[in-house]
Design an enzyme around this catalytic site. Structure first.
Site, mmCIF file in Angstrom:
data_model
loop_
_atom_site.group_PDB
_atom_site.id
_atom_site.type_symbol
_atom_site.label_atom_id
_atom_site.label_comp_id
_atom_site.label_asym_id
_atom_site.label_seq_id
_atom_site.Cartn_x
_atom_site.Cartn_y
_atom_site.Cartn_z
ATOM 1 N N ASN A 10 -1.683 -12.264 -7.078
ATOM 2 C CA ASN A 10 -1.142 -13.100 -6.002
ATOM 3 C C ASN A 10 -2.095 -12.957 -4.802
ATOM 4 O O ASN A 10 -2.089 -11.920 -4.134
ATOM 5 C CB ASN A 10 0.273 -12.611 -5.657
ATOM 6 C CG ASN A 10 0.829 -13.255 -4.403
ATOM 7 O OD1 ASN A 10 0.304 -14.256 -3.912
ATOM 8 N ND2 ASN A 10 1.910 -12.680 -3.879
ATOM 9 N N LYS A 12 -2.080 -14.462 -2.051
ATOM 10 C CA LYS A 12 -1.449 -14.686 -0.739
ATOM 11 C C LYS A 12 -2.340 -15.615 0.108
ATOM 12 O O LYS A 12 -2.983 -16.502 -0.443
ATOM 13 C CB LYS A 12 -1.157 -13.346 -0.050
ATOM 14 C CG LYS A 12 -0.364 -12.411 -0.978
ATOM 15 C CD LYS A 12 0.174 -11.189 -0.293
ATOM 16 C CE LYS A 12 0.974 -10.376 -1.307
ATOM 17 N NZ LYS A 12 1.611 -9.194 -0.727
ATOM 18 N N HIS A 93 9.204 -14.957 -3.116
ATOM 19 C CA HIS A 93 8.482 -13.749 -2.710
ATOM 20 C C HIS A 93 9.115 -13.214 -1.419
ATOM 21 O O HIS A 93 9.528 -13.982 -0.550
ATOM 22 C CB HIS A 93 6.992 -14.063 -2.502
ATOM 23 C CG HIS A 93 6.184 -12.814 -2.345
ATOM 24 N ND1 HIS A 93 6.135 -12.119 -1.158
ATOM 25 C CD2 HIS A 93 5.426 -12.122 -3.229
ATOM 26 C CE1 HIS A 93 5.372 -11.041 -1.323
ATOM 27 N NE2 HIS A 93 4.937 -11.022 -2.577
ATOM 28 N N GLU A 95 7.878 -12.043 1.168
ATOM 29 C CA GLU A 95 7.238 -12.489 2.409
ATOM 30 C C GLU A 95 7.783 -13.855 2.833
ATOM 31 O O GLU A 95 7.807 -14.177 4.023
ATOM 32 C CB GLU A 95 5.709 -12.502 2.233
ATOM 33 C CG GLU A 95 5.172 -11.072 2.223
ATOM 34 C CD GLU A 95 3.860 -10.872 1.505
ATOM 35 O OE1 GLU A 95 3.177 -11.867 1.171
ATOM 36 O OE2 GLU A 95 3.510 -9.703 1.251
ATOM 37 N N GLU A 164 9.920 -6.459 -6.967
ATOM 38 C CA GLU A 164 8.993 -5.955 -5.954
ATOM 39 C C GLU A 164 9.785 -5.331 -4.804
ATOM 40 O O GLU A 164 10.276 -6.061 -3.922
ATOM 41 C CB GLU A 164 8.148 -7.102 -5.401
ATOM 42 C CG GLU A 164 7.299 -7.788 -6.452
ATOM 43 C CD GLU A 164 6.159 -8.545 -5.804
ATOM 44 O OE1 GLU A 164 5.001 -8.224 -6.102
ATOM 45 O OE2 GLU A 164 6.415 -9.433 -4.988
ATOM 46 N N GLY A 170 2.098 -3.861 -0.261
ATOM 47 C CA GLY A 170 1.003 -3.716 0.694
ATOM 48 C C GLY A 170 1.012 -2.406 1.464
ATOM 49 O O GLY A 170 0.321 -2.267 2.473
ATOM 50 N N SER A 209 1.961 -2.563 -4.491
ATOM 51 C CA SER A 209 0.879 -1.562 -4.446
ATOM 52 C C SER A 209 0.390 -1.115 -5.825
ATOM 53 O O SER A 209 -0.011 0.037 -5.999
ATOM 54 C CB SER A 209 1.290 -0.355 -3.594
ATOM 55 O OG SER A 209 1.529 -0.761 -2.263
ATOM 56 N N GLY A 230 -0.966 -7.897 -5.535
ATOM 57 C CA GLY A 230 -1.491 -8.543 -4.337
ATOM 58 C C GLY A 230 -2.890 -8.055 -4.021
ATOM 59 O O GLY A 230 -3.879 -8.510 -4.600
ATOM 60 N N GLY A 231 -2.979 -7.091 -3.119
ATOM 61 C CA GLY A 231 -4.275 -6.622 -2.620
ATOM 62 C C GLY A 231 -5.304 -6.322 -3.692
ATOM 63 O O GLY A 231 -6.478 -6.705 -3.559
HETATM 64 P P1 PGA Z 1 0.517 -5.678 -3.119
HETATM 65 O O1 PGA Z 1 1.365 -7.044 -3.145
HETATM 66 O O2 PGA Z 1 0.019 -5.449 -4.537
HETATM 67 O O3 PGA Z 1 -0.575 -5.917 -2.151
HETATM 68 O O4 PGA Z 1 1.463 -4.600 -2.706
HETATM 69 C C1 PGA Z 1 2.205 -7.361 -4.221
HETATM 70 C C2 PGA Z 1 2.908 -8.655 -3.959
HETATM 71 O O5 PGA Z 1 3.326 -8.902 -2.815
HETATM 72 O O6 PGA Z 1 3.079 -9.473 -4.868
#
Ligand code: PGA
Length: 252
Positions: A10, A12, A93, A95, A164, A170, A209, A230-231
């Protein structure tokens, strides 16, 4: 269950065309690591280019509007992202739930629009740190599932659930494997209650994470069907470490 692990990046709000080289490198690796189903959800602006240039992996959107079209300035419909090359979309999600006040009902409407457009969906759920501290995490996630999951005909075959925990996204903090296993078992029970036998086959991803260092442990936790990343999905190098861990999972 013997389904292939599903590893989804993802991106983002990251990525301009200069990042297409990362998508191409991920695609080349996916060609070798056929035991793993790999997908990327870049920003809307890159869906078409990733679809064209990274043809082996699935490409998806990070969100869609529930309507097919209309006077919704700045929004993008499920039909549009499908037309750009997306085969799935993420919905719900945290966010978006937190940043835009998205309710379970809206998430469900988006999921149903995506399915009606011929895509599959990754429906995200997860508790906050306060929910967990109050011991309400299973209740919160169960309620999100009940309210957000689509119930249109044939929906169950097109769903992936991503668990999640909000506090793990993150932050570098991941849930313990015991906590992940317990929550995935609760999610599984709810999926079976909602969809019957088909609910047994719905993949449940963990997200928050995930990186190359912790992927092997997370991916071998009971009922973890893959990861939403994500990251660590932003470079081919860091994402590949996770894909390789997934490929090695069934050999461990
Ligand atoms: P992250 O994000 O791996 O950076 O923690 C995961 C996500 O929000 O899907």
């Amino acid at each position: 269950m013997t389904t292939r692990p599903f590893i989804v990046g993802n991106w983002k709000m990251h990525g301009t065309r200069s990042m297409l080289s990362e998508a191409r490198a991920i695609d080349r690796a996916a060609e070798r690591l056929i035991k793993v189903e790999v997908a990327l959800a870049p920003p809307f602006t890159l869906i078409h280019a990733v679809h064209k240039e990274a043809g082996l992996i699935a490409v998806g959107a990070q969100d869609c509007h529930p309507a097919d079209g209309g006077a919704h300035t700045g929004d993008v419909s499920a039909i549009m992202v499908k037309d750009a090359g997306a085969s799935f979309t993420i919905v719900g999600h945290s966010e978006r739930r937190a940043g835009y006040g998205e309710t379970n009902a809206l998430v469900k409407a988006k999921a149903e629009a995506a399915i009606a457009a011929g895509m599959s969906v990754i429906v995200c759920v997860g508790e906050t740190e306060d929910d967990r501290a109050a011991g309400k995490h299973v209740d919160v996630v169960t309620r999100q599932l009940k309210g957000s999951l689509p119930d249109s005909d044939g929906a169950a075959e097109r769903i992936t659930v991503a668990y999640e925990p909000v506090w793990a996204i993150g932050t570098g903090n991941t849930a313990t494997t015991d906590d992940i296993a317990a929550m995935h078992a609760a999610i599984r029970a709810k999926l079976v209650a909602l969809y019957g036998e088909v609910g047994e086959a719905i993949r449940i991803l963990y997200g928050g994470s995930v990186n190359a260092g912790n992927a092997a442990e997370i991916l071998t936790t009971p009922d973890v069907g893959g990861a939403l990343v994500g990251g660590a999905s932003l470079t081919a190098e860091s994402f590949l470490g996770i894909i390789v861990a997934a490929a090695e999972r069934d050999e461990a």
